[in-house]
Enzyme design. Structure first.
Site, PDB file in Angstrom:
ATOM      1  N   ASN A 202       0.814  -1.227   0.000  1.00  0.00           N
ATOM      2  CA  ASN A 202       0.000   0.000   0.000  1.00  0.00           C
ATOM      3  C   ASN A 202       0.847   1.277   0.000  1.00  0.00           C
ATOM      4  O   ASN A 202       0.319   2.363   0.194  1.00  0.00           O
ATOM      5  CB  ASN A 202      -0.957   0.005   1.207  1.00  0.00           C
ATOM      6  CG  ASN A 202      -0.209   0.032   2.538  1.00  0.00           C
ATOM      7  OD1 ASN A 202       1.004  -0.102   2.583  1.00  0.00           O
ATOM      8  ND2 ASN A 202      -0.949   0.196   3.616  1.00  0.00           N
ATOM      9  N   HIS A 234       4.203   7.801   1.203  1.00  0.00           N
ATOM     10  CA  HIS A 234       3.751   6.823   2.204  1.00  0.00           C
ATOM     11  C   HIS A 234       4.626   5.582   2.112  1.00  0.00           C
ATOM     12  O   HIS A 234       4.570   4.835   1.123  1.00  0.00           O
ATOM     13  CB  HIS A 234       2.281   6.446   1.954  1.00  0.00           C
ATOM     14  CG  HIS A 234       1.783   5.366   2.876  1.00  0.00           C
ATOM     15  ND1 HIS A 234       1.049   4.278   2.453  1.00  0.00           N
ATOM     16  CD2 HIS A 234       1.918   5.204   4.214  1.00  0.00           C
ATOM     17  CE1 HIS A 234       0.742   3.498   3.477  1.00  0.00           C
ATOM     18  NE2 HIS A 234       1.259   4.035   4.561  1.00  0.00           N
ATOM     19  N   HIS A 324       2.774   5.858  11.683  1.00  0.00           N
ATOM     20  CA  HIS A 324       1.568   5.272  12.280  1.00  0.00           C
ATOM     21  C   HIS A 324       1.747   3.806  12.707  1.00  0.00           C
ATOM     22  O   HIS A 324       0.760   3.107  12.927  1.00  0.00           O
ATOM     23  CB  HIS A 324       0.346   5.433  11.367  1.00  0.00           C
ATOM     24  CG  HIS A 324       0.580   5.141   9.911  1.00  0.00           C
ATOM     25  ND1 HIS A 324       0.322   6.058   8.909  1.00  0.00           N
ATOM     26  CD2 HIS A 324       1.052   4.059   9.294  1.00  0.00           C
ATOM     27  CE1 HIS A 324       0.616   5.524   7.743  1.00  0.00           C
ATOM     28  NE2 HIS A 324       1.058   4.310   7.947  1.00  0.00           N
ATOM     29  N   THR A 375      -7.061   6.336  -0.914  1.00  0.00           N
ATOM     30  CA  THR A 375      -6.671   5.387  -1.957  1.00  0.00           C
ATOM     31  C   THR A 375      -6.296   6.173  -3.206  1.00  0.00           C
ATOM     32  O   THR A 375      -6.556   7.375  -3.312  1.00  0.00           O
ATOM     33  CB  THR A 375      -7.819   4.437  -2.322  1.00  0.00           C
ATOM     34  OG1 THR A 375      -8.776   5.166  -3.108  1.00  0.00           O
ATOM     35  CG2 THR A 375      -8.496   3.876  -1.077  1.00  0.00           C
ATOM     36  N   MET A 376      -5.707   5.470  -4.193  1.00  0.00           N
ATOM     37  CA  MET A 376      -5.255   6.150  -5.406  1.00  0.00           C
ATOM     38  C   MET A 376      -6.411   6.661  -6.261  1.00  0.00           C
ATOM     39  O   MET A 376      -6.185   7.426  -7.186  1.00  0.00           O
ATOM     40  CB  MET A 376      -4.374   5.210  -6.232  1.00  0.00           C
ATOM     41  CG  MET A 376      -5.041   3.915  -6.609  1.00  0.00           C
ATOM     42  SD  MET A 376      -3.861   2.787  -7.387  1.00  0.00           S
ATOM     43  CE  MET A 376      -4.804   1.244  -7.346  1.00  0.00           C
ATOM     44  N   HIS A 399      -5.391   6.034  10.536  1.00  0.00           N
ATOM     45  CA  HIS A 399      -4.216   6.223   9.678  1.00  0.00           C
ATOM     46  C   HIS A 399      -4.576   6.208   8.208  1.00  0.00           C
ATOM     47  O   HIS A 399      -3.754   6.567   7.373  1.00  0.00           O
ATOM     48  CB  HIS A 399      -3.159   5.168   9.980  1.00  0.00           C
ATOM     49  CG  HIS A 399      -3.355   3.856   9.267  1.00  0.00           C
ATOM     50  ND1 HIS A 399      -4.516   3.123   9.336  1.00  0.00           N
ATOM     51  CD2 HIS A 399      -2.522   3.156   8.462  1.00  0.00           C
ATOM     52  CE1 HIS A 399      -4.378   2.027   8.602  1.00  0.00           C
ATOM     53  NE2 HIS A 399      -3.188   2.018   8.069  1.00  0.00           N
ATOM     54  N   ALA A 401      -7.955   4.693   5.190  1.00  0.00           N
ATOM     55  CA  ALA A 401      -9.332   4.254   5.009  1.00  0.00           C
ATOM     56  C   ALA A 401      -9.580   2.938   5.752  1.00  0.00           C
ATOM     57  O   ALA A 401     -10.650   2.722   6.304  1.00  0.00           O
ATOM     58  CB  ALA A 401      -9.613   4.078   3.525  1.00  0.00           C
ATOM     59  N   LYS A 475       3.103   3.584  -7.691  1.00  0.00           N
ATOM     60  CA  LYS A 475       2.917   2.403  -6.848  1.00  0.00           C
ATOM     61  C   LYS A 475       4.044   1.406  -7.081  1.00  0.00           C
ATOM     62  O   LYS A 475       4.677   1.398  -8.139  1.00  0.00           O
ATOM     63  CB  LYS A 475       1.582   1.703  -7.204  1.00  0.00           C
ATOM     64  CG  LYS A 475       0.344   2.543  -6.983  1.00  0.00           C
ATOM     65  CD  LYS A 475       0.035   2.754  -5.523  1.00  0.00           C
ATOM     66  CE  LYS A 475      -0.385   1.480  -4.849  1.00  0.00           C
ATOM     67  NZ  LYS A 475      -0.762   1.719  -3.421  1.00  0.00           N
TER      68      LYS A 475
END
Length: 476
Positions: A202, A234, A324, A375-376, A399, A401, A475
């Site tokens: 992710n 992230h 997180h 999300t993307m 942190h 969805a 990604k």
């Protein structure tokens, strides 16, 4: 989760009442709809955590809670070392200090959109991503130890970024107390070529625009307004963090038996905070935190290099960097008494309210920025911590969805190549090293981040500042 078995405290807070084995009750912050979407495993895991020795006040679940390893992802628990409190590998997770760094660029959507394809392609070529990806930085043994002690400070000292970045990084860029001597050689070997890499799963690097501002005072302090272009990174501690988790899962599991700790689940592998085993894990985990801070610092430097080339008028500056997946020593009030507690946040973001000494002076009056990745295909959020959240949830918020289904199930529903085309049709450029990886991260595989963040906001754990939407996403 069956709401009939929960005690409703108010519209956004629920309790799993204490039973004989539990040292404290559980509290879940969520709407009725989000409670019903949570699987029963979340209840089981929160309850198991509530049975651990030395736990304070309650075992907490955030609105994005879902099944995890030991603790649920979206779980928070604080332990008092003077009451036989423990430290648990399962309360931190394998991706130690996974977190989000958000940068502002000084550019607007109108200025970036004509060159967004070139920008996203250049970021994709520059920032290594994907399973087992390696970067240009190659570290020798003693240099790995320097990263594990110095974190983002190590990176800035070597020219990856500027000193101002450190002021806006959690722990000012360096977790004190890290001991590389407690990290295995195998873990260090995995780190040798991974500084400055995104990884897979992710993790992402996203070009975003501010689509809505909710709190103009806080947004002005952060220096953002509608249509501004931001960049979010992230990622975490890569292979090193995972190896630390693997190594200490066995060590702490054995220690729990020796110290007579009754674990409801072996994945809660724990040792007393004051024990030799507990301190070894703590200082190794701190080294993992520094690994993640250095990683995001170097990637942030790469982002600046790309903007210098593609959009040289940009001024890329930090908003904040916060993890997180951690356990940290923090001062909190418990029944009116100040205590130093070991606060585990597993898939939960630290969200301190105004006035806490840990947050940058610039944010002292508005609270700590809380960076929530969506999300993307949907959106992300910037929030700020509140005094209420600091008191009721040890200064914690969600942190992201939160997954609504497993990666395996998502791959059975979506195809990565089709998703990339669909998202591009909607104005979002996806660049990925793996189509199956894209399918795993399909927006539909996650809960509705708007509902999750609204629950956090209405529960007063953190306050919404701005909604961000993606223009491009890298990604693994």
């Amino acid at each position: 989760m069956k709401k009939s078995s929960l005690k409703r405290i108010d519209e956004y807070e629920w309790e799993i009442p204490r039973t004989d084995d539990m040292n404290v009750p559980c509290r879940v912050f969520a709407t009725e709809e989000l409670i019903e979407e949570m699987d029963e495993k979340v209840r089981e895991q929160l309850t198991n955590v509530a049975c651990l020795p030395g736990i304070q006040t309650a075992s907490l679940g955030m609105p994005d809670a879902h099944w995890g390893y030991g603790f649920p992802i979206g779980g928070v628990a604080a332990f008092d070392p003077d009451e036989e409190g423990i430290i648990s590998m399962g309360g931190v997770g394998f991706d130690i200090a996974c977190g989000v760094r958000t940068l502002k660029t000084g550019l607007t959507r109108e200025e970036v959109e004509p060159k967004v394809r070139e920008l996203v392609d250049s970021l994709f070529r520059t920032v290594p991503a994907g399973l087992g990806s390696t970067g240009e930085i190659k570290l020798k043994g003693y240099e790995i130890d320097e990263v594990l002690r110095g974190g983002a400070v190590w990176a800035v000292d070597r020219g990856y970024g500027i000193k101002e970045d450190l002021e806006y990084t959690e722990e000012r860029g360096m977790m004190q107390g890290a001991d590389p001597g407690n990290v295995s050689d195998h873990a260090k070997k995995r780190e040798a070529k991974q500084v400055g890499t995104l990884g897979s799963g992710n993790h992402y690097l996203e070009v975003q625009y501010v689509c809505e501002v909710y709190d103009r005072v806080a947004a002005e302090v952060m220096g953002v307004e509608e249509n501004d272009i931001l960049v979010a990174i992230h990622c975490g501690s890569r292979g090193l963090g995972h190896q630390i988790g693997t190594d200490y899962l066995k060590n702490l599991g054995s220690a729990a038996s020796r110290y007579g700790i009754n674990l409801k689940d072996r994945e809660l592998a724990s040792a007393p905070i004051k024990s030799k085993e507990g301190q070894k894990y703590l200082t190794a985990m701190y080294a993992g935190i520094n690994c993640a801070l250095a990683n995001r610092q170097v990637i942030g430097h790469m982002v600046r290099q790309v903007f210098d080339k593609v959009l040289p008028q940009a001024t890329v500056e930090m908003i904040y960097d916060v993890s997180h997946n951690t356990c940290k020593v923090e001062e909190h009030l418990v029944n009116g008494k100040k205590k130093k507690l070991y606060v585990h946040r597993k898939g939960a973001t630290r969200a301190f309210g105004p006035g806490r000494p840990e947050i940058p002076k610039k944010y002292a009056e508005i609270g700590q920025p809380v960076l929530i990745g969506g999300t993307m295909g949907t959106c992300s959020f910037i929030m700020v911590g509140t005094e209420s959240g600091t008191e009721r949830a040890f200064g914690s918020a969600c942190h992201g969805a939160g997954r609504a289904m497993s990666r395996k199930k998502a791959k059975g529903i979506w195809r990565g190549d089709k998703l990339v085309k669909e998202l591009e049709h909607n104005g979002i450029l996806i660049r990925a090293h793996s189509y199956p990886g894209v399918a795993e991260e399909a927006p539909g595989a996650y809960k509705d981040v708007v509902k999750v963040v609204d629950a956090v906001h209405k529960a007063d754990l953190a306050r919404k500042v701005a909604m961000l939407k993606p223009l491009g996403c890298i990604k693994g």
